[in-house]
Scaffold this motif. Structure first.
Motif, PDB file in Angstrom:
ATOM      1  N   TYR A   1      18.990  -0.786   8.917  1.00 38.24           N
ATOM      2  CA  TYR A   1      19.129  -1.075   7.483  1.00 38.24           C
ATOM      3  C   TYR A   1      18.954  -2.571   7.256  1.00 38.24           C
ATOM      4  N   ASP A   2      17.962  -2.933   6.430  1.00 38.46           N
ATOM      5  CA  ASP A   2      17.641  -4.345   6.232  1.00 38.46           C
ATOM      6  C   ASP A   2      17.113  -4.536   4.817  1.00 38.46           C
ATOM      7  N   ALA A   3      17.951  -5.073   3.935  1.00 40.75           N
ATOM      8  CA  ALA A   3      17.560  -5.257   2.532  1.00 40.75           C
ATOM      9  C   ALA A   3      16.523  -6.355   2.360  1.00 40.75           C
ATOM     10  N   ASN A   4      16.342  -7.202   3.360  1.00 41.62           N
ATOM     11  CA  ASN A   4      15.402  -8.315   3.259  1.00 41.62           C
ATOM     12  C   ASN A   4      14.053  -8.039   3.912  1.00 41.62           C
ATOM     13  N   ALA A   5      13.890  -6.855   4.490  1.00 42.12           N
ATOM     14  CA  ALA A   5      12.631  -6.537   5.163  1.00 42.12           C
ATOM     15  C   ALA A   5      11.497  -6.423   4.144  1.00 42.12           C
ATOM     16  N   THR A   6      10.302  -6.842   4.546  1.00 37.92           N
ATOM     17  CA  THR A   6       9.147  -6.858   3.639  1.00 37.92           C
ATOM     18  C   THR A   6       8.831  -5.477   3.093  1.00 37.92           C
ATOM     19  N   TYR A   7       8.924  -4.449   3.947  1.00 34.90           N
ATOM     20  CA  TYR A   7       8.535  -3.087   3.547  1.00 34.90           C
ATOM     21  C   TYR A   7       9.757  -2.178   3.395  1.00 34.90           C
ATOM     22  N   ALA A   8      10.895  -2.768   3.025  1.00 36.07           N
ATOM     23  CA  ALA A   8      12.159  -2.029   3.013  1.00 36.07           C
ATOM     24  C   ALA A   8      12.160  -0.846   2.064  1.00 36.07           C
ATOM     25  N   HIS A   9      11.379  -0.909   0.993  1.00 38.04           N
ATOM     26  CA  HIS A   9      11.447   0.122  -0.037  1.00 38.04           C
ATOM     27  C   HIS A   9      10.391   1.211   0.113  1.00 38.04           C
ATOM     28  N   GLU A  10       9.696   1.236   1.241  1.00 40.75           N
ATOM     29  CA  GLU A  10       8.642   2.224   1.431  1.00 40.75           C
ATOM     30  C   GLU A  10       8.808   2.941   2.772  1.00 40.75           C
ATOM     31  N   PRO A  11       8.172   4.121   2.919  1.00 39.21           N
ATOM     32  CA  PRO A  11       8.246   4.826   4.198  1.00 39.21           C
ATOM     33  C   PRO A  11       7.586   4.055   5.339  1.00 39.21           C
TER      34      PRO A  11
ATOM     35  N   GLY B   1       8.153   0.934   5.955  1.00 40.29           N
ATOM     36  CA  GLY B   1       9.264   0.186   6.527  1.00 40.29           C
ATOM     37  C   GLY B   1      10.151   1.057   7.384  1.00 40.29           C
ATOM     38  N   ALA B   2      10.412   2.303   6.933  1.00 40.58           N
ATOM     39  CA  ALA B   2      11.299   3.202   7.666  1.00 40.58           C
ATOM     40  C   ALA B   2      10.663   3.737   8.940  1.00 40.58           C
ATOM     41  N   LEU B   3       9.423   4.210   8.847  1.00 35.64           N
ATOM     42  CA  LEU B   3       8.803   4.922   9.976  1.00 35.64           C
ATOM     43  C   LEU B   3       8.029   4.024  10.921  1.00 35.64           C
ATOM     44  N   VAL B   4       7.442   2.937  10.410  1.00 30.05           N
ATOM     45  CA  VAL B   4       6.591   2.085  11.252  1.00 30.05           C
ATOM     46  C   VAL B   4       7.302   0.783  11.627  1.00 30.05           C
ATOM     47  N   ALA B   5       7.756   0.046  10.615  1.00 28.89           N
ATOM     48  CA  ALA B   5       8.423  -1.227  10.894  1.00 28.89           C
ATOM     49  C   ALA B   5       9.849  -1.032  11.396  1.00 28.89           C
ATOM     50  N   GLY B   6      10.455   0.108  11.059  1.00 25.89           N
ATOM     51  CA  GLY B   6      11.803   0.396  11.540  1.00 25.89           C
ATOM     52  C   GLY B   6      12.895  -0.344  10.818  1.00 25.89           C
ATOM     53  N   ARG B   7      12.593  -0.888   9.631  1.00 23.54           N
ATOM     54  CA  ARG B   7      13.600  -1.604   8.842  1.00 23.54           C
ATOM     55  C   ARG B   7      13.414  -1.189   7.383  1.00 23.54           C
ATOM     56  N   ALA B   8      14.486  -0.676   6.779  1.00 18.92           N
ATOM     57  CA  ALA B   8      14.347  -0.140   5.430  1.00 18.92           C
ATOM     58  C   ALA B   8      15.683  -0.105   4.716  1.00 18.92           C
ATOM     59  N   VAL B   9      15.622   0.235   3.419  1.00 20.84           N
ATOM     60  CA  VAL B   9      16.809   0.502   2.611  1.00 20.84           C
ATOM     61  C   VAL B   9      16.725   1.955   2.141  1.00 20.84           C
ATOM     62  N   CYS B  10      17.592   2.329   1.211  1.00 21.36           N
ATOM     63  CA  CYS B  10      17.723   3.739   0.827  1.00 21.36           C
ATOM     64  C   CYS B  10      16.406   4.375   0.419  1.00 21.36           C
ATOM     65  N   GLU B  11      15.577   3.643  -0.316  1.00 22.59           N
ATOM     66  CA  GLU B  11      14.313   4.209  -0.778  1.00 22.59           C
ATOM     67  C   GLU B  11      13.400   4.541   0.389  1.00 22.59           C
ATOM     68  N   GLY B  12      13.339   3.645   1.365  1.00 29.35           N
ATOM     69  CA  GLY B  12      12.529   3.907   2.546  1.00 29.35           C
ATOM     70  C   GLY B  12      13.048   5.084   3.350  1.00 29.35           C
ATOM     71  N   TYR B  13      14.374   5.162   3.528  1.00 30.76           N
ATOM     72  CA  TYR B  13      14.977   6.294   4.236  1.00 30.76           C
ATOM     73  C   TYR B  13      14.617   7.611   3.530  1.00 30.76           C
TER      74      TYR B  13
END
Length: 521
Positions: free
Chosen positions: A214-224, A226-238
């Motif tokens: 969980y990383d609110a400052n990640a560049t792709y935090a709000h997209e899949p 960020g969750a699936l590729v970069a491994g850093r996301a917030v609720c929207e990415g999850y």
């Protein structure tokens, strides 16, 4: 275990790029018409923003005929060919006093276009999280999509079509396809070890908890991505990643937008609803389950399910839906139980329905291997105590099977003061309420051997309080997406009319906000 804060803002501000070509050269009784343009966001025509259609396995199902045709066009878009010219079945007209329409004169027409395209945009991106590279849209019309002619002392204009374009986010605009393909590769490479939906969903849930930070400052935090590729996301990415993996296995899944509530803190949040094989919808919030250990407080739960690691509050208390544009699936009341993990033997009785004061219960014996039911037995319903009467000085009344005059936030103990004899209040499931619990709409008491139903003005949800859930239910009743019980109907009609209306919604909302008192003398 301390709660790790995971409430973050999803994209809540949509940049609407209003763009249309000035219709110079359009004939108006032989006169060239000057162009007009505006950058204003039109909302006056947004009548379709409160959908009256229920959710049926996609947001697409709620759109009208023109919107569905536009949605189907948008599905063919690619990042390099992301726009179209769309012919309207129902043409839009407006009038102007001169051959140069003013912004005020075009406002209603542009509002109708705005109301047409906004639900399409949201339905498309919520149904298809793989479209994550788009973050805005533009709309309007070209010169060949509008015509005008002079009629008496004014000009009549007809808009026969619109232009619509999706806008690629700046962070993806250099090579959007590479980001999409990277996400698809991750989705395709994911494998579940199970064949039943419960097992597949648990594998998806655990995989995301194990691989995302969980990383609110990640560049792709709000997209899949960020969750699936970069491994850093917030609720929207999850949530979007969870839906993409559900889509792979054809498990019905919806993205839900609203607020997460943690004590006094309330912030924008996104989670998922999943429809299981039994036809009911259950909630999954992978973000909040991803703690220092994997939790299951929010895995296939109902709106009344309590979260043991989050203060034993219910899912509904911690998640507030926001239905500004489209309706969400109706969440089931209790958690899903996987029939493959009960662990009973054929000699054990399984209570499938508890006996209450209003209905008989049921218990069964079944095989734990194949699930075959060997024996079914009825459990007789309970008999509530009777013999109580209202005190002479009480202002409450019993009329036509209902107890009236009870206000919100009255406990069982406080209601007891209105009666002679021992009062037992049954909740909506027929179970007795503790003395300190609020009495709500739909509760019942036994008076003179007869069950009497309680309704409380404004308490449509039935928890004894007036809050956002009551406002939501009144809205759904008014637009026809929820069928109320008789008690809920009476609780909703605070204005005195026999049927709920927008006025009832307004009065209940104002009471909730503290600017009006439903119980003023």
């Amino acid at each position: 275990m301390p709660f790790r804060k995971k409430l973050v803002s999803i994209f809540t501000v949509l940049v609407v790029l209003l763009s249309f070509t000035a219709p110079s050269g359009v004939s108006a009784t032989g006169t060239n018409v000057s162009g007009f343009a505006s950058s204003k966001t039109y909302e006056s025509g947004s009548g379709y923003f409160s959908s009256s259609s229920p959710y049926i396995d996609s947001y697409y199902s709620q759109l009208n005929a023109d919107q569905k045709r536009l949605y189907d066009e948008v599905k063919t878009f690619t990042p390099s060919q992301n726009g179209c010219k769309f012919n309207l079945t129902n043409k839009i007209t407006f009038t102007s006093s001169t051959q140069n329409p003013t912004e005020a004169e075009t406002s209603q027409a542009m509002g109708e276009i705005f109301a047409l395209v906004v639900p399409v945009f949201y339905a498309y991106i919520w149904d298809n999280p793989i479209a994550f590279v788009y973050d805005a849209f533009s709309y309007g019309f070209d010169t060949d999509q509008i015509s005008g002619e002079k009629s008496g002392n004014h000009y009549v204009w007809t808009i026969s079509g619109i232009t619509f374009r999706l806008v690629v986010s700046k962070k993806y605009e250099n090579n959007p396809n590479s980001y999409i393909n990277a996400v698809l590769e991750k989705v395709n490479s994911f494998k579940s070890t199970h064949t039943n939906w419960y097992g597949i969903l648990k594998d998806i849930h655990n995989y995301l908890c194990q691989t995302i930070v969980y990383d609110a400052n990640a560049t792709y935090a709000h997209e899949p991505y960020g969750a699936l590729v970069a491994g850093r996301a917030v609720c929207e990415g999850y949530a979007e990643a969870f839906k993409l993996l559900c889509d792979k296995y054809k498990i019905p899944c919806a993205l839900i937008i609203g607020e997460g509530v943690n004590g006094p803190i309330s912030e924008p949040h996104m989670w998922n609803y999943v429809k299981m094989e039994n036809g009911y919808w259950y909630a999954v919030d992978v973000t909040w389950d991803d703690q220092s250990a994997i939790f299951y407080d929010f895995f296939l739960v109902g709106h009344n399910t309590t979260a043991p690691n989050f203060g034993n509050r219910t899912f509904n208390q911690m998640h507030r839906e926001d239905e500004t544009i489209l309706n969400y699936p109706i969440l089931y009341s209790t958690a899903y139980v996987d029939p493959c993990k009960n662990g009973h033997t054929a000699s054990d009785w399984i209570v499938t329905r508890e006996a209450t004061y209003t209905q008989s219960g049921e218990r069964i014996k079944k095989c734990t291997v194949c699930g075959e039911i060997f024996q079914t037995e009825i459990i007789p319903k309970l008999e509530p105590p009777s013999g109580i009467t209202l005190k002479p000085q009480s202002k409450l009344k019993v009329e036509n099977g209902y107890l009236t005059g009870v206000q919100a936030e009255v406990t069982v103990a406080q209601l007891q003061n209105e009666f002679e004899g021992t009062l037992v209040v049954l909740d909506q499931d027929g179970q007795p309420l503790p003395a300190g619990s609020f009495v709500g709409t739909g509760c019942q008491i036994m008076i003179g051997g007869e069950l009497v139903t309680i309704y409380i003005f404004g308490d449509v949800y039935g928890d004894g309080e007036i809050d956002a859930m009551d406002c939501l239910l009144v809205k759904r009743i008014v637009i026809g997406t929820t069928i109320p019980t008789a008690a809920q109907l009476k609780a909703a009609c605070v204005s005195g009319d026999p049927e709920p209306s927008a006025l009832d919604y307004l009065l209940i909302k104002k009471h909730f906000l503290g600017t009006y008192n439903l119980y003023r003398v």
